[in-house]
Design an enzyme around this catalytic site. Structure first.
Site, PDB file in Angstrom:
ATOM      1  CG  ASP A   1     -18.583-116.120 -13.461  1.00 17.96           C
ATOM      2  OD1 ASP A   1     -19.121-116.722 -14.383  1.00 17.96           O
ATOM      3  OD2 ASP A   1     -19.163-116.225 -12.334  1.00 17.96           O
ATOM      4  CB  ALA A   2     -11.822-115.077 -14.115  1.00 21.52           C
ATOM      5  CB  VAL A   3     -12.498-116.616 -19.361  1.00 26.17           C
ATOM      6  CG1 VAL A   3     -12.382-116.730 -20.751  1.00 26.17           C
ATOM      7  CG2 VAL A   3     -11.495-117.440 -18.755  1.00 26.17           C
ATOM      8  CB  THR A   4     -17.156-114.107 -18.963  1.00 27.70           C
ATOM      9  OG1 THR A   4     -17.523-115.492 -18.996  1.00 27.70           O
ATOM     10  CG2 THR A   4     -18.626-113.393 -19.635  1.00 27.70           C
TER      11      THR A   4
ATOM     12  CG  ASP B   1     -18.053-114.237 -26.828  1.00 33.03           C
ATOM     13  OD1 ASP B   1     -18.001-113.668 -25.847  1.00 33.03           O
ATOM     14  OD2 ASP B   1     -19.292-114.600 -27.119  1.00 33.03           O
TER      15      ASP B   1
ATOM     16  NE  ARG C   1     -20.416-126.397 -23.585  1.00 33.07           N
ATOM     17  CZ  ARG C   1     -20.354-125.272 -24.250  1.00 33.07           C
ATOM     18  NH1 ARG C   1     -21.104-124.394 -23.722  1.00 33.07           N
ATOM     19  NH2 ARG C   1     -19.376-125.160 -25.270  1.00 33.07           N
TER      20      ARG C   1
ATOM     21  CG  ASP D   1     -21.714-111.080 -25.277  1.00 27.21           C
ATOM     22  OD1 ASP D   1     -20.377-111.377 -25.110  1.00 27.21           O
ATOM     23  OD2 ASP D   1     -22.348-112.306 -25.754  1.00 27.21           O
TER      24      ASP D   1
END
Length: 218
Positions: free
Chosen positions: A28-31, A65, A73, A90
């Protein structure tokens, strides 16, 4: 187009994903971080005319992305929340990219045709995923089409970088026009797909065992 490269991107990002997970970074932090960088860069670099620099930064984060998905995963955390967050954020990134171009060409870039085409791409690009989401909410499918998200981003970022590098503005104008048309066609394709499914669901089933379908004798 780019969706076909998903397997190769997964293999490429797996070592990076493992390293980030070892450091305690969550998917989530990367997103969220990737989205913030894209939005801030697009809404600062493009409206101020830094087309090439802005595109280079945005492209790096657009290409990564799928990193959050690989991380989820690998960590066994794949689920509906991650998919929802990724898809929702997005929309922010896409809107910022085309919105930044709109601001530049309606402002100092001074090209109303290109600005209008960028605005059309922004609007139609938001309808494409909405059509799919609404269909899935009704229990149907509406994926596919000639201009999916990855393809739209590849084309607009490539054209923007080329113009920022010194090519004529007409390159971006033509690409935006083609994207607007392709996005409109994609919306129609998805609507047609849902219409066909809705029609199939509306067809009454054939009566069983010789029943007339108008009510059997008691």
């Amino acid at each position: 187009m780019l969706n076909r490269l998903r397997g190769a991107m997964t293999r490429l990002f797996t070592p990076v994903a493992d390293a980030l997970l070892r450091l305690g970074v969550s998917p989530d932090a990367v997103t969220i971080t990737g989205t913030l960088v894209v939005v801030v860069t697009a809404l600062w670099a493009f409206p101020t005319g830094h087309l090439l620099a802005g595109t280079l930064v945005i492209t790096v984060f657009v290409l990564t992305d799928s990193l959050d998905g690989v991380m989820a995963r690998r960590a066994g955390r794949s689920g509906p929340w991650g998919a929802f967050l990724d898809s929702t954020l997005d929309r922010f990134g896409d809107a910022a990219i085309f919105g930044g171009l709109v601001l530049w060409f309606f402002g100092a870039g001074d090209d109303r045709l290109t600005a209008t085409l960028a605005l059309a791409c922004l609007i139609l690009g938001s309808i494409v995923p909405y059509a799919r989401a609404r269909a899935e909410g009704l229990g149907m499918t509406a994926s596919g089409g000639i201009a999916e998200r990855a393809d739209r981003l590849l084309l607009v970022l490539t054209a923007t970088a080329l113009v920022g590098f010194g090519l004529p503005l007409a390159v971006l104008t033509v690409v935006l026009a083609l994207l607007a048309v392709a996005s409109a066609i994609t919306v129609v394709q998805r609507m047609a797909k849902v219409y066909a499914q809705a029609r199939a669901l509306a067809v009454p089933s054939a009566p069983a065992d010789g029943a007339s379908g108008h009510g059997a004798d008691a």
